[in-house]
Design a protein around this motif. Structure first.
Motif, PDB file in Angstrom:
ATOM      1  N   GLU A   1       0.816  -1.191  -0.029  1.00 47.92           N
ATOM      2  CA  GLU A   1       0.058   0.162   0.176  1.00 47.92           C
ATOM      3  C   GLU A   1       0.916   1.142  -0.125  1.00 47.92           C
ATOM      4  O   GLU A   1       0.417   2.338  -0.301  1.00 47.92           O
ATOM      5  N   ASN A   2       1.779   1.054   0.606  1.00 46.51           N
ATOM      6  CA  ASN A   2       2.871   2.360   0.609  1.00 46.51           C
ATOM      7  C   ASN A   2       3.766   2.485  -0.707  1.00 46.51           C
ATOM      8  O   ASN A   2       4.565   3.369  -0.940  1.00 46.51           O
ATOM      9  N   GLY A   3       3.369   1.853  -1.877  1.00 46.91           N
ATOM     10  CA  GLY A   3       4.023   1.746  -3.306  1.00 46.91           C
ATOM     11  C   GLY A   3       5.245   0.957  -3.280  1.00 46.91           C
ATOM     12  O   GLY A   3       6.085   0.707  -4.211  1.00 46.91           O
ATOM     13  N   LYS A   4       5.901   0.258  -2.301  1.00 46.44           N
ATOM     14  CA  LYS A   4       6.900  -0.463  -2.235  1.00 46.44           C
ATOM     15  C   LYS A   4       7.003  -1.864  -2.642  1.00 46.44           C
ATOM     16  O   LYS A   4       5.880  -2.268  -2.053  1.00 46.44           O
ATOM     17  N   SER A   5       7.743  -2.588  -3.254  1.00 46.47           N
ATOM     18  CA  SER A   5       7.640  -3.984  -3.488  1.00 46.47           C
ATOM     19  C   SER A   5       7.847  -4.533  -2.290  1.00 46.47           C
ATOM     20  O   SER A   5       8.878  -4.625  -1.311  1.00 46.47           O
ATOM     21  N   ALA A   6       7.140  -5.820  -2.096  1.00 42.95           N
ATOM     22  CA  ALA A   6       7.208  -6.740  -0.952  1.00 42.95           C
ATOM     23  C   ALA A   6       8.774  -7.248  -1.163  1.00 42.95           C
ATOM     24  O   ALA A   6       9.160  -7.648  -2.182  1.00 42.95           O
ATOM     25  N   LYS A   7       9.470  -8.048   0.087  1.00 36.20           N
ATOM     26  CA  LYS A   7      10.651  -8.426   0.075  1.00 36.20           C
ATOM     27  C   LYS A   7      10.624 -10.076   0.464  1.00 36.20           C
ATOM     28  O   LYS A   7       9.657 -10.669   0.800  1.00 36.20           O
ATOM     29  N   LEU A   8      11.892 -10.371   0.365  1.00 34.26           N
ATOM     30  CA  LEU A   8      11.849 -11.968   0.569  1.00 34.26           C
ATOM     31  C   LEU A   8      11.840 -12.288   2.052  1.00 34.26           C
ATOM     32  O   LEU A   8      12.115 -11.346   2.909  1.00 34.26           O
ATOM     33  N   ASP A   9      10.889 -13.214   2.315  1.00 32.89           N
ATOM     34  CA  ASP A   9      10.585 -13.807   3.632  1.00 32.89           C
ATOM     35  C   ASP A   9       9.646 -12.675   4.311  1.00 32.89           C
ATOM     36  O   ASP A   9       9.255 -12.930   5.616  1.00 32.89           O
ATOM     37  N   GLU A  10       8.998 -11.917   3.435  1.00 28.71           N
ATOM     38  CA  GLU A  10       8.045 -10.889   4.184  1.00 28.71           C
ATOM     39  C   GLU A  10       6.618 -11.732   4.291  1.00 28.71           C
ATOM     40  O   GLU A  10       6.222 -12.444   3.264  1.00 28.71           O
TER      41      GLU A  10
END
Length: 284
Positions: A179-188
């Motif tokens: 929602e903040n415009g950033k892509s999710a990261k590994l293990d998230e």
């Protein structure tokens, strides 16, 4: 000619330099002074009775003998081995190479899927020992349902998401944007919405972005409807006020009429009494 097995192995698996062995003469070329020998011919051909000893649907324990990119060669007995295709190892795991699932020399439980007696080949399966869980998954991971998942792999085309019950799904890059415009990261760990479920292809397409995008759309849709309800309620209230006002005016009007009638009643009584007195005096 060392084994009835169609699986190619090194001669070192059967013999060592200096060993004495019994063999059967297969061919003899006197001119070339050559002969070919066979060892497997000393034993009965196990493939002659393969369809009775290892009938389709029967379960057995085999020994892992070799890996290929497309599966595992497993030996049921000396001279009899079969292939477990990589897609028949697990219902849920995405296996890139068989070595991720088992090890050379390990025992593995199998079920006979198909027999090719003429070519001495067996098709084996491991996952078929269990019921197909995708029948159940179809009722759990319905389209539109939301589940918590963990990103276990990231690459250019998207991400692999680990879901409950040991199953995995896939999300494209645009569907792992938060929602903040950033892509999710590994293990998230994030909530994911199921946007496609394909039981036959054993594929689940997921989206994290849709969890908050769809919610925002629903809120926008509900707001005008709420305003309409409020307007209707306001109109109904004004109507009620107008009706009450009319009723009030009617009651006041009736009350005034009653008061006038009450005031006029004594005057009429006195007038009648006066007329009666005058009539009496005239008679006298």
């Amino acid at each position: 000619e060392m084994s009835w097995s169609q699986h190619l192995r090194s001669a070192n698996d059967f013999l060592k330099v200096g060993d004495e062995v019994e063999a059967v003469i297969l061919t003899l070329d006197r001119e070339e002074r050559k002969m070919s020998l066979g060892i497997k011919q000393l034993k009965p051909d196990p493939w002659a009775t393969i369809d009775t000893k290892y009938a389709v649907g029967t379960k057995h324990t085999a020994k892992v003998r070799n890996f290929t990119n497309f599966g595992v060669f497993a030996e049921l007995e000396e001279g009899v081995d079969g292939l477990i295709h990589i897609s028949d190892l697990s219902w849920t795991k995405k296996i890139k190479h068989p070595s991720e699932f088992t090890q050379l020399g390990s025992d593995i439980d199998v079920v006979v899927l198909e027999i090719d007696k003429e070519n001495s080949r067996l098709s084996l399966g491991h996952k078929q020992l269990e019921e197909n869980p995708w029948e159940v998954f179809e009722t759990i991971f319905t389209e539109g349902s939301i589940h918590e998942g963990t990103i276990v792999e990231l690459f250019d085309k998207g991400a692999v998401i680990a879901l409950p019950y040991g199953i995995e799904g896939f999300a494209t890059p645009k569907h792992i944007v938060k929602e903040n415009g950033k892509s999710a990261k590994l293990d998230e760990k994030l909530p994911f919405k199921v946007i496609e479920f394909n039981k036959d292809a054993k594929r689940i397409i997921l989206s994290h972005s849709r969890t908050f995008e769809d919610e925002a759309k629903n809120n926008e849709t509900e707001q005008p409807q709420t305003e309409k309800k409020v307007t209707k309620k306001a109109k109904a209230t004004l109507g009620d006020i107008e009706a009450l006002s009319e009723l009030k005016d009617q009651m006041i009007s009736e009350a005034k009429d009653d008061m006038l009638k009450a005031q006029e009643a004594p005057k009429k009584t006195r007038s009648k009494a006066k007329e009666k007195t005058e009539d009496t005096e005239d008679k006298e």
